[in-house]
Design a protein around this motif. Structure first.
Motif, PDB file in Angstrom:
ATOM      1  N   HIS A  46       0.860  -1.172   0.000  1.00 54.58           N
ATOM      2  CA  HIS A  46       0.000   0.000   0.000  1.00 54.58           C
ATOM      3  C   HIS A  46       0.897   1.223   0.000  1.00 54.58           C
ATOM      4  O   HIS A  46       2.044   1.167   0.459  1.00 54.58           O
ATOM      5  CB  HIS A  46      -0.925   0.004   1.223  1.00 54.58           C
ATOM      6  CG  HIS A  46      -0.187  -0.019   2.533  1.00 54.58           C
ATOM      7  ND1 HIS A  46       0.306  -1.179   3.083  1.00 54.58           N
ATOM      8  CD2 HIS A  46       0.164   0.983   3.391  1.00 54.58           C
ATOM      9  CE1 HIS A  46       0.911  -0.915   4.229  1.00 54.58           C
ATOM     10  NE2 HIS A  46       0.839   0.403   4.439  1.00 54.58           N
ATOM     11  N   THR A  47       0.423   2.304  -0.508  1.00 52.39           N
ATOM     12  CA  THR A  47       1.229   3.517  -0.587  1.00 52.39           C
ATOM     13  C   THR A  47       0.407   4.717  -0.133  1.00 52.39           C
ATOM     14  O   THR A  47      -0.804   4.766  -0.330  1.00 52.39           O
ATOM     15  CB  THR A  47       1.740   3.747  -2.015  1.00 52.39           C
ATOM     16  OG1 THR A  47       2.479   4.981  -2.054  1.00 52.39           O
ATOM     17  CG2 THR A  47       0.586   3.826  -3.008  1.00 52.39           C
ATOM     18  N   HIS A  48       1.087   5.630   0.494  1.00 52.77           N
ATOM     19  CA  HIS A  48       0.456   6.884   0.910  1.00 52.77           C
ATOM     20  C   HIS A  48       0.807   8.025  -0.040  1.00 52.77           C
ATOM     21  O   HIS A  48       0.339   9.141   0.131  1.00 52.77           O
ATOM     22  CB  HIS A  48       0.912   7.254   2.325  1.00 52.77           C
ATOM     23  CG  HIS A  48       0.583   6.209   3.352  1.00 52.77           C
ATOM     24  ND1 HIS A  48      -0.675   6.040   3.870  1.00 52.77           N
ATOM     25  CD2 HIS A  48       1.361   5.259   3.949  1.00 52.77           C
ATOM     26  CE1 HIS A  48      -0.672   5.045   4.758  1.00 52.77           C
ATOM     27  NE2 HIS A  48       0.557   4.560   4.815  1.00 52.77           N
ATOM     28  N   TYR A  49       1.653   7.743  -1.031  1.00 55.02           N
ATOM     29  CA  TYR A  49       2.120   8.796  -1.928  1.00 55.02           C
ATOM     30  C   TYR A  49       1.302   8.889  -3.215  1.00 55.02           C
ATOM     31  O   TYR A  49       1.330   9.900  -3.893  1.00 55.02           O
ATOM     32  CB  TYR A  49       3.589   8.558  -2.302  1.00 55.02           C
ATOM     33  CG  TYR A  49       4.543   8.629  -1.121  1.00 55.02           C
ATOM     34  CD1 TYR A  49       4.329   9.525  -0.081  1.00 55.02           C
ATOM     35  CD2 TYR A  49       5.649   7.788  -1.058  1.00 55.02           C
ATOM     36  CE1 TYR A  49       5.196   9.593   0.981  1.00 55.02           C
ATOM     37  CE2 TYR A  49       6.527   7.847   0.013  1.00 55.02           C
ATOM     38  CZ  TYR A  49       6.301   8.752   1.028  1.00 55.02           C
ATOM     39  OH  TYR A  49       7.168   8.812   2.092  1.00 55.02           O
ATOM     40  N   GLN A  90       3.657   5.783  -5.973  1.00 56.49           N
ATOM     41  CA  GLN A  90       4.583   4.693  -5.710  1.00 56.49           C
ATOM     42  C   GLN A  90       4.053   3.388  -6.300  1.00 56.49           C
ATOM     43  O   GLN A  90       2.882   3.038  -6.107  1.00 56.49           O
ATOM     44  CB  GLN A  90       4.806   4.516  -4.205  1.00 56.49           C
ATOM     45  CG  GLN A  90       5.856   3.474  -3.851  1.00 56.49           C
ATOM     46  CD  GLN A  90       6.079   3.385  -2.341  1.00 56.49           C
ATOM     47  OE1 GLN A  90       5.400   4.052  -1.558  1.00 56.49           O
ATOM     48  NE2 GLN A  90       7.024   2.551  -1.929  1.00 56.49           N
ATOM     49  N   GLU A 136       7.316  -4.877   3.808  1.00 55.79           N
ATOM     50  CA  GLU A 136       7.192  -3.497   4.265  1.00 55.79           C
ATOM     51  C   GLU A 136       8.483  -2.998   4.912  1.00 55.79           C
ATOM     52  O   GLU A 136       8.950  -1.890   4.623  1.00 55.79           O
ATOM     53  CB  GLU A 136       6.028  -3.372   5.244  1.00 55.79           C
ATOM     54  CG  GLU A 136       5.737  -1.951   5.670  1.00 55.79           C
ATOM     55  CD  GLU A 136       4.473  -1.849   6.500  1.00 55.79           C
ATOM     56  OE1 GLU A 136       4.035  -0.716   6.754  1.00 55.79           O
ATOM     57  OE2 GLU A 136       3.917  -2.901   6.900  1.00 55.79           O
ATOM     58  N   TYR A 196       9.482  -1.530   1.288  1.00 49.62           N
ATOM     59  CA  TYR A 196       8.939  -0.355   0.600  1.00 49.62           C
ATOM     60  C   TYR A 196       8.635   0.802   1.542  1.00 49.62           C
ATOM     61  O   TYR A 196       8.277   1.883   1.101  1.00 49.62           O
ATOM     62  CB  TYR A 196       7.687  -0.726  -0.212  1.00 49.62           C
ATOM     63  CG  TYR A 196       6.519  -1.262   0.581  1.00 49.62           C
ATOM     64  CD1 TYR A 196       5.657  -0.407   1.261  1.00 49.62           C
ATOM     65  CD2 TYR A 196       6.242  -2.613   0.622  1.00 49.62           C
ATOM     66  CE1 TYR A 196       4.569  -0.878   1.970  1.00 49.62           C
ATOM     67  CE2 TYR A 196       5.153  -3.108   1.321  1.00 49.62           C
ATOM     68  CZ  TYR A 196       4.320  -2.239   1.993  1.00 49.62           C
ATOM     69  OH  TYR A 196       3.244  -2.713   2.694  1.00 49.62           O
ATOM     70  N   SER A 197       8.778   0.608   2.870  1.00 45.76           N
ATOM     71  CA  SER A 197       8.656   1.698   3.834  1.00 45.76           C
ATOM     72  C   SER A 197      10.024   2.007   4.424  1.00 45.76           C
ATOM     73  O   SER A 197      10.972   1.227   4.282  1.00 45.76           O
ATOM     74  CB  SER A 197       7.675   1.334   4.950  1.00 45.76           C
ATOM     75  OG  SER A 197       6.363   1.246   4.467  1.00 45.76           O
ATOM     76  N   LEU A 212      10.428   9.624  -3.519  1.00 46.44           N
ATOM     77  CA  LEU A 212       8.972   9.558  -3.610  1.00 46.44           C
ATOM     78  C   LEU A 212       8.313  10.611  -2.734  1.00 46.44           C
ATOM     79  O   LEU A 212       7.307  11.227  -3.115  1.00 46.44           O
ATOM     80  CB  LEU A 212       8.491   8.168  -3.218  1.00 46.44           C
ATOM     81  CG  LEU A 212       8.841   7.036  -4.191  1.00 46.44           C
ATOM     82  CD1 LEU A 212       8.551   5.689  -3.558  1.00 46.44           C
ATOM     83  CD2 LEU A 212       8.062   7.199  -5.494  1.00 46.44           C
ATOM     84  N   TYR A 221       5.965  13.774  -3.885  1.00 46.78           N
ATOM     85  CA  TYR A 221       4.654  13.967  -3.267  1.00 46.78           C
ATOM     86  C   TYR A 221       4.517  15.388  -2.715  1.00 46.78           C
ATOM     87  O   TYR A 221       3.464  16.040  -2.901  1.00 46.78           O
ATOM     88  CB  TYR A 221       4.463  12.934  -2.158  1.00 46.78           C
ATOM     89  CG  TYR A 221       3.290  13.188  -1.248  1.00 46.78           C
ATOM     90  CD1 TYR A 221       2.002  12.818  -1.628  1.00 46.78           C
ATOM     91  CD2 TYR A 221       3.465  13.814  -0.010  1.00 46.78           C
ATOM     92  CE1 TYR A 221       0.923  13.057  -0.789  1.00 46.78           C
ATOM     93  CE2 TYR A 221       2.394  14.048   0.834  1.00 46.78           C
ATOM     94  CZ  TYR A 221       1.118  13.666   0.441  1.00 46.78           C
ATOM     95  OH  TYR A 221       0.046  13.914   1.269  1.00 46.78           O
TER      96      TYR A 221
END
Length: 683
Positions: A401-404, A407, A417, A457-458, A505, A509
């Motif tokens: 999952h991504t917050h950007y 990504q 993660e 990815y984090s 990233l 953002y």
């Protein structure tokens, strides 16, 4: 009276109809260490036969008619043992005596061997054996120890526990496994200890600063896992334990085999455990102002499993000294409750019809360790050294999952993660001289190198390398049989290199959110290139005074310190285990503490009483504080940043026990810890 009896019955090779006489043979053991107890008195009633065990703990009664007998064993310093027998064939017994608690206390006070417990006598210390661990068996090693006054278990999530000694935990309490400090990313509140509790036969808990022996991370105390006792005589022994617990439907097993032949002793153990989702006495929980349902009163996805292996080999040397080689591997997989991992989501809490499956999100860890201990006589002293290698591998996995927004999933291992891989090399050398004289000395040196790499990815913690080294000098002077003085000093130096990290990233953002390029790049610099060098002294002075056989008094005053850890200096990201943005502080200085510890003991035939007050002052205590500033990371909330301030921690423990008779004891204990931030004037 607690005891363990192993009875092996065997029939004679040739039996006849008229053979009506049988024999009883056996061995007498110490329950704590399995050593043979020579000269124990064995009585057989009602025949009123009495024999004394030989130097191998062996006894026998011959030419006995069949019938009912009462076998009794007595040995000074141990609880009496009484075993009813129905004799109908030749019988072989292995009898294990439990050391008397009164005698144990006397041994602790008057012991002459030069181990750490004796050397640092002014500090409060508890030593426990396998019997204690079995009687207080809990979900893990730390919880099993938590019934000791002054020691608590900080439990987070499914099966994660960390030790807390007198209010101090994390990197302030060192766990020393067979001479080597355990290094397993202990900065994380949701990172467990990763030691197989069934592989521990003996342990010591040192309440107070132990920086003299173990350096920076022992500022609050030490939990020391000791190697097992080596039997005096050749033997072969097996042990199997079945494990079951109701709250999480746990089942498992632990199997051990050991063998002593000549100068060689080997031991191997395997432990497996599997458990389901935890039961809780509520239908809802509150998390980040969200009220989330707990369907069926079971925390979804909190199941887990554990598989551990260990192997030890010991070779006897001259004068009882020798060499130990220990290998162990602890592997665990634990699910995270999906309602408290990241942004709360009610659909993820719906039951899936299973209670033992482990779905995303979850954590997987593996801790491999090899330790070599060597001890020998050199000149007028004793030389001991420990070498160790550890690899701790921890992964936290969650569906990508991504917050950007922009990504994309990684091409390889997209659900990874976070990953932390920590390799640690350790070495200790200690030379003890004049051990049997009034003035004895100890000189020691220790060093450690850590190499940490990250992935996923984090981002939370950057890659780093850390090297530390320290040397100490300790003196012990025996004034007379009542008073002993102890003092020592140590200097440590360390170097930490942190790899910088730029989050492209995040920069992209922030530009889309309207930040200018300079500001976006400043926030995107998640970790700076950092080189820090530290060095400081620690030391202590103390005494142990025994004015009368029933009374003893200890006092110790000292200074200790602790290096800032890599996460305190350079973390910058969302720690999903706590769901907060944690921000390091590159300007942190080594933590300095000043401690005063006391202990009074009273021991009589029936009463035992202990009082242990303490006081600690920190001139620059490191802690995590809510800043009131919002994170620029999306969905991250407010920032928690590391800072320093003056602090005080005070309190103590009191325990009392009354022995009604040899079968019944009544005991009670109480502990109290008070802490206060002296700069901001709040607890």
């Amino acid at each position: 009276m607690r005891y363990l009896i192993t009875v092996l019955l065997f029939a004679a090779g040739v039996s006849c109809a008229f053979a009506t006489r049988y024999s009883i043979h056996g061995f007498i053991h110490d329950m704590e260490n399995d050593r043979y107890l020579a000269a124990a008195t064995v009585s057989l009633m009602p025949n009123e036969l009495h024999v004394q065990a030989d130097n191998k703990g062996y006894f026998s009664f011959e030419e006995l008619p069949p019938g009912n007998y009462m076998l009794s064993v007595r040995f000074i310093g141990y609880d009496d043992l009484h075993v009813p027998l129905l004799l109908s064939r030749d019988t072989l017994l292995h009898l294990h005596l439990t050391p008397s608690r009164v005698q144990l206390q006397a041994v602790i006070v008057s012991a002459n061997n030069n181990d750490e417990r004796t050397i640092i006598a002014p500090l409060p210390v508890e030593e426990i054996g396998r019997g204690y661990l079995l009687r207080h068996n809990a979900a893990n090693f730390v919880q099993s120890l938590s019934s000791l006054p002054g020691l608590a278990s900080m439990d987070i999530g499914a099966g994660f526990s960390k030790p807390v000694i007198r209010g101090l935990g994390f990197n302030r309490v060192a766990v020393v496994d067979r001479g080597i400090v355990q290094q397993n990313q202990q900065w994380g509140a949701d990172h467990g200890l990763e030691i197989d509790q069934y592989d521990v036969d003996r342990a010591r808990v040192h309440k107070g600063p132990m920086s003299l022996f173990h350096g920076s991370d022992a500022i609050g105390g030490v939990i020391e896992v000791l190697p097992p006792f080596v039997p005096d005589e050749d033997m072969f022994r097996g042990e199997a334990s079945l494990i079951a617990k109701g709250n999480n439907s746990l089942f498992g097993a632990s199997v051990m085999v050991s063998r002593k032949r000549g100068d060689w002793f080997t031991r191997a153990r395997a432990t497996i455990q599997d458990y389901g989702d935890y039961r809780v006495p509520t239908d809802t929980i509150e998390y980040l102002t969200w009220k989330m349902p707990v369907h069926g009163r079971r925390m979804k996805n909190t199941a887990g499993r554990e598989a551990n292996l260990s192997f030890s080999v010991h070779r006897e040397g001259e004068n009882g000294k020798g060499t130990w080689l220990h290998l162990s591997n602890v592997n665990a997989k634990n699910g995270f409750f999906p309602g408290s991992h990241g942004i709360p989501s009610l659909p993820r809490l719906e039951p899936d019809g299973a209670t033992r499956n482990i779905e995303h999100p979850y954590a997987a860890s593996n801790h491999f360790k090899v330790v070599l201990n060597r001890e020998r006589r050199v000149g007028r002293g004793r030389l001991k050294y420990d070498l160790g290698y550890q690899q701790n591998r921890r992964e936290e996995r969650s569906e990508f999952h991504t917050h950007y927004g922009s990504q994309t999933p990684p091409a390889v291992d997209p659900d990874l993660e976070l990953r932390f891989v920590l390799n640690t090399l350790s070495g200790n050398v200690r030379y003890s001289v004049n051990e049997e004289e009034r003035w004895s000395k100890d000189i020691g040196f220790s060093t450690e190198y850590q190499h940490n790499r990250v992935g996923g990815y984090s981002f939370l913690l950057p890659e780093f390398d850390r090297f530390t080294a320290g040397a100490f000098w300790l003196n012990r002077f025996t004034v007379n049989d009542r008073l002993q003085l102890t003092g020592g000093v140590r200097y440590d130096a360390g170097r930490l290199h942190v790899e910088g990290y730029h989050d492209a990233l995040l920069a992209e953002y922030l530009l889309r959110q309207g930040y200018d390029e300079d500001e976006a790049n400043r926030y995107a610099r998640r970790a700076p290139d950092l080189q820090r060098t530290f060095g400081d002294f620690s030391g202590s002075v103390g005494f142990q005074y025994t004015p009368a056989p029933r009374h003893s008094l200890k006092m110790n005053a000292g200074k200790s310190f602790r290096y800032p850890s890599a996460n305190e200096l350079a973390s910058n990201g969302v720690h999903h285990g706590a769901f907060r943005h944690e921000l390091g502080n590159t300007g942190l200085q080594p933590e300095s503490g000043y401690q005063l510890d006391m202990e009074y003991r009273y021991n009589s035939e029936r009463w035992r009483f202990t009082l242990s007050p303490f006081l600690t002052y920190f001139s620059n205590y490191i802690f995590l504080e809510l800043t009131g500033e919002w994170s620029v990371l999306p969905h991250a909330g407010q920032i928690y940043a590391y800072r320093q301030s003056k602090a005080m921690i005070a309190g103590g423990e009191v325990s009392a026990e009354y022995e009604i008779d040899r079968h019944w004891r009544v005991s009670s204990s109480m502990e109290y810890v008070y802490n206060r931030n002296l700069d901001d004037h709040y607890p």
